[in-house]
Scaffold this active site. Structure first.
Site, PDB file in Angstrom:
ATOM      1  N   ASP A 106       1.000  -1.116   0.117  1.00  0.00           N
ATOM      2  CA  ASP A 106      -0.283  -0.324  -0.050  1.00  0.00           C
ATOM      3  C   ASP A 106       0.736   1.290   0.166  1.00  0.00           C
ATOM      4  O   ASP A 106       0.365   2.047  -0.673  1.00  0.00           O
ATOM      5  CB  ASP A 106      -1.123   0.598   1.041  1.00  0.00           C
ATOM      6  N   HIS A 375       1.963   4.333   6.468  1.00  0.00           N
ATOM      7  CA  HIS A 375       1.695   4.928   5.143  1.00  0.00           C
ATOM      8  C   HIS A 375       0.345   5.840   5.198  1.00  0.00           C
ATOM      9  O   HIS A 375       0.235   6.883   3.987  1.00  0.00           O
ATOM     10  CB  HIS A 375       1.617   3.892   3.756  1.00  0.00           C
TER      11      HIS A 375
END
Length: 968
Positions: A106, A375
């Protein structure tokens, strides 16, 4: 916490229950922060037993195993290692389990540092997904989505790793069913916030598998598997089943999928496919056993990342700059606190501070710094509420560590327990006016550091003295921030991992600090400036002459005094105006940068004030939208330092320090500082990957979105150069950076956005950030040879500025001076050569045995060590800062005698070399060796040579990790 309540706790509870019901079922899990919250607060003893069993059977597998799945673009290598170590330590201590595969599906683009770190941690294969859409399409078509990645140009095949890029479907199951208007494969539906539905019926639950649709379902799944098989070289297809926020009702998931898997396998002759539940390990084991020869990829990264022509994910390099700054400050304070505490435990075994409490204080900051590497954390791509949580956790952890460091100083010096010590990390905190103050300054780097620390004082008549009562060079001047206080700059010279004490006294006729004098220049109208000739005036130190033009109040040129080379040098603030209405075209948001035209200069008038003194000249420039504006939105404070005889001023002299004040911006503006020079750079830019290695960034022209697709992350370093001269930028937080013209470099400093994209509105992701940001950048200008010797150490000096703690001296002087004097000056400092960095010196506290058989045995017997943390094991990491061939001297391997290095902390009795996160003995770590054209033989990788007699040779770019034990 909200996610735990809404769905995440149910993922672990129901998945464990379902895995126990069918031997064929499997599951992979990544982030330890969620798992640990479940393990500590939710899991029953029975469930804990089941987790142990499932891990042993290989049916539950932890992949990556860090606290989070960290971002790759804007994180610092130290913090990536910290969060991995934090998760791995828990898994090894609790289960004897060591992750060996990654699942980095991701993060928005892939850095070349990551494959190196995962190789150093003992991984056998790496898996990524988000790379440029056009590049992915090309690799997919040519069956090149799998390769052996040599992420480091210096470590090459020693730390290469097999890498799998997911195909165009990425990590979520494609949910379209050709035979129904309902979705498929997500039978538990979508998670709901803040509470799970009372009746257990979730929105968007997929069409259940029935006798009537079983064959159609199987056809759909098989067709997708076959489509994907055409993009890979082996007949093994990784088919990810799941997505974000899935498996909170694992019962309905597995019961439907079981029917499909059984049906396809019963009819495998007809379908030409067999299917099995698998972990990442199962998949890579299958590919590895095919024994194919793979192409190698060099150290080029996959940044930036675009998902379609107008979607360049380069905005997040700057989004929420304040959070990015706090995250790095917290990381730096943690680094200082760890080595400070480690030395205290070693040197003061009789100390009165409770070690367990101290470790908890450090752990609160380890957790906070680890989690913000997510993230959707440091990237600035979270909602304001979540950003506030990260910030609060960081501030709380910093408060704890400051308190710990202050109490250690007190304990070492037996000061009165009621004496006031409070601590500040390079914020300009002030003590009480007109009281004798002292500051304790700790240098967290393993080098001698000469620099300035800043203290706020209420009066400009002050003197500064060291422990022995000698006068210390200092300069005081009116503060940038407030009308009523003064900034006192104290010149400190401190050896490695040591501290000094300085007292600040109101003046009593003796020698005082130099006083900086102010000259204010008239505000200049830039629209008229070209009508007048130039009026140049210089600001000089031993390394540079910086020339300003009084007609514009802007910088004009910089001359390097060693070479007499003059570079034309101008700086201006510009703004990109961006669109927020999806009906009108591409938008900018927390993730994306989509400028609708070239950037526009923001100011028509510049004010100038020069503060000059014997130690420092500060040039204050204020940028106004026009000549009559009351308030400025932009300011630059440029500082040039002069170092008196007798001090090592090389690094101080060579840095031009700039602090910016930017904001509040208007809505849908992205603010950049553009530096233009006459260097003939051909628009070639260099930026770093995570403060570890440099990447070459040639300017690329695209059909669409060329400006945004030429933005790159600068985590710590960026530079431009021509044949003779290099201009280096060093940063204390991440920024987007680009070279949009020859001889130019621009840094995005701040963004304020609003848009009406439904997804952004639903998730409160519109980045209406009205803050003022105050980033700092150090500039170094010079020949390649000179900048090469300076920039690595300078970047770390900016990252790890000394920690300043304050206290007062009351009338009856506490018995501080004599003890402190001895401690700070006569202790043996910890010092490494300038091409090495002491990256970690800490007491992790893990209770696991470093003998693997013993650790696994004690877990199986249920005899894990209970009770207090282990304070005898010290974690040490040493990193070589240079690449092979980068510098004739600094790129050489370095021999380090660990016994001598740490002698100030006691007598070293044993050293064990470990994998990056500490869980493997490097002598037993054998990673899979994938066949490549260069190395047709298939073999296992063994790591670097063992250390004999405590002497270790550290080669370029190596990161070496050790457990060190001392004589008790």
């Amino acid at each position: 916490q909200e996610s735990m309540h809404a769905y995440a706790a149910n993922v672990y509870t129901t998945v464990i229950e379902e895995l126990m019901k069918g031997k064929q079922r499997k599951f992979i899990a990544v982030e330890q922060e969620f798992f640990r919250l479940w393990w500590d607060a939710v899991a029953t003893d029975t469930q804990k037993q089941q987790v142990h069993q499932l891990l042993q059977e290989g049916r539950l597998e932890f992949v990556i195993g860090g606290q989070v799945m960290h971002d790759e673009a804007v994180t610092l290598i130290d913090d990536q290692i910290l969060q991995l170590t934090e998760g791995h330590g828990f898994l090894y201590e609790t289960f004897g389990f060591r992750p060996q595969f990654s699942w980095h599906v991701d993060p928005f683009g892939a850095s070349a540092t990551t494959p190196t770190l995962f190789a150093l941690a003992g991984f056998n294969a790496h898996l990524i997904s988000r790379i440029d859409y056009d590049l992915k399409a090309d690799m997919q078509k040519n069956k090149k989505l799998q390769f052996v990645w040599q992420g480091s140009p210096s470590l090459l095949e020693r730390q290469e790793i097999f890498t799998h890029v997911m195909d165009q479907y990425s990590y979520c199951t494609p949910s379209q069913l050709p035979f129904s208007n309902r979705s498929g494969f997500f039978w538990n539906g979508l998670a709901t916030f803040p509470d799970p539905p009372k009746d257990g019926v979730y929105p968007n639950m997929s069409l259940p598998v029935t006798d009537a649709n079983l064959h159609l379902y199987a056809q759909t799944m098989v067709a997708n598997i076959k489509e994907r098989a055409a993009w890979f070289r082996t007949g093994d297809v990784l088919w990810p089943w799941g997505c974000d926020k899935q498996f909170f009702n694992a019962s309905v998931q597995y019961s439907n999928m079981d029917l499909l898997v059984d049906y396809i396998n019963k009819h495998s002759g007809e379908f030409g496919v067999t299917v099995q539940y698998a972990t990442v390990s199962d998949y890579f084991q299958a590919v590895y056993s095919r024994n194919l020869t793979w192409e190698t990829r060099d150290s080029q990264d996959f940044l930036p990342y675009s998902t379609e022509p107008f979607q360049a994910w380069t905005g997040f390099y700057t989004s929420r700059s304040t959070l990015k700054g706090i995250a790095r400050r917290a990381s730096s304070l943690l680094y200082a606190g760890e080595s400070f505490f480690t030395q205290y435990v070693r040197k003061h075994p009789e100390g009165s501070i409770c070690k367990c409490k101290a470790l908890k204080q450090l752990q609160s900051l380890r957790w906070a710094v680890s989690e913000v590497q997510h993230h959707d954390g440091i990237t600035g791509t979270e909602s304001p509420k979540v950003k506030d949580m990260y910030t609060n956790n960081l501030m709380y952890g910093m408060f704890n560590v400051k308190k710990l460091m202050a109490s250690i100083i007190f304990d070492i010096n037996n000061a009165k327990k009621n004496g006031e010590v409070y601590s500040s990390v390079y914020t300009k905190d002030s003590g009480k006016p007109d009281v004798d103050q002292y500051v304790v300054v700790y240098n967290p780097l393993a080098w001698n550091v000469t620099t300035f620390v800043t203290v706020s004082v209420s009066n400009e008549a002050v003197s500064v003295y060291d422990e022995l009562g000698r006068s210390v060079p200092a300069q005081v001047q009116s503060s940038v921030e407030s009308q009523s206080t003064y900034d006192l700059y104290i010149l400190v010279a401190i050896s490695g991992l040591s501290y000094r004490r300085y007292s600040i006294k109101p003046l009593n006729g003796k020698q005082s600090a130099f006083i900086g004098r102010s000259i204010k220049y008239e505000r200049r109208d830039l629209t008229r400036a070209h009508q007048q000739g130039q009026q140049l005036f210089p600001v000089v130190n031993n390394c540079y002459q910086i020339v300003f033009d009084q007609n514009t109040n802007l910088m004009h040129s910089i001359t390097g005094r060693e070479t007499n080379q003059t570079v034309q040098f101008t700086q201006e603030f510009l703004e990109y105006h961006v669109n927020g209405d999806t009906k009108k075209g591409p938008i900018s948001d927390n993730y994306l940068f989509a400028p609708n035209a070239s950037s526009v200069p923001v100011s028509k008038a510049v004010g100038l004030e020069v503060m000059s003194g014997s130690l420092m000249t500060e040039i204050r420039q204020y940028f106004y939208s026009n000549v009559t504006s009351q308030d400025y939105i932009y300011a630059v404070y440029t500082r040039l330092y002069s170092v008196p005889e007798g001090y090592d001023g090389k690094l101080l002299c060579h840095r031009i320090e700039q602090e910016y004040s930017v904001g509040p911006l208007e809505l849908n503006r992205e603010a950049v500082l553009r530096t233009s020079t006459n260097l003939n750079t051909g628009q070639l830019l260099y930026t770093d990957n995570n403060g570890y290695q440099m990447q070459k960034r040639p300017f690329k022209v695209y059909v669409n979105n060329t400006v945004a697709r030429n933005y790159y992350p600068m985590v710590q370093t960026a530079y431009i150069e021509d044949d003779a001269t290099r201009l280096m930028l060093l940063a204390e937080r991440a920024h987007g950076v680009s070279s949009q013209g020859n001889g130019q470099v621009e840094v995005m400093l701040h963004r304020r956005l609003w848009n009406n994209l439904e997804w952004d509105l639903n998730n409160n992701l519109t980045l209406n950030d009205s803050s003022v940001v105050r980033p700092v950048i150090w500039l170094i200008l010079g020949t390649k040879a000179v900048t090469n010797t300076l920039y690595r150490t300078s970047g770390l000096e900016l990252e790890h500025r000394p920690v300043v703690m304050f206290g007062e001296l009351s009338g009856d002087k506490p018995k501080l001076s004599r003890r402190l004097q001895q401690n700070s000056i006569h202790d043996s400092p910890v010092t490494v050569p300038p091409n090495l960095h002491l990256q970690t010196l800490s007491i992790p506290g893990w209770k696991y045995s470093s003998n693997h058989a013993e650790q696994v045995g004690s877990i199986h017997m249920g005899k894990q060590k209970q009770g207090d943390a282990d304070f005898s094991r010290v974690l040490l990491r040493i990193r070589h800062l240079y690449e092979v061939g980068e510098d004739p001297v600094l790129s050489q391997p370095v021999m380090v005698d660990l016994k001598t290095l740490l002698k100030g902390m006691g007598s070293v009795t044993a050293v064990e070399e470990r994998s990056l996160t500490g869980t493997w003995d490097v002598n037993t770590l054998e990673r899979w060796k994938w066949k490549t054209a260069q190395h047709p033989g298939k073999r296992f990788f063994n790591s670097t040579e063992a250390s004999e007699d405590y002497i270790v040779t550290v080669h370029p770019k190596e990161i070496r990790t050790f457990f060190v034990y001392f004589q008790v």
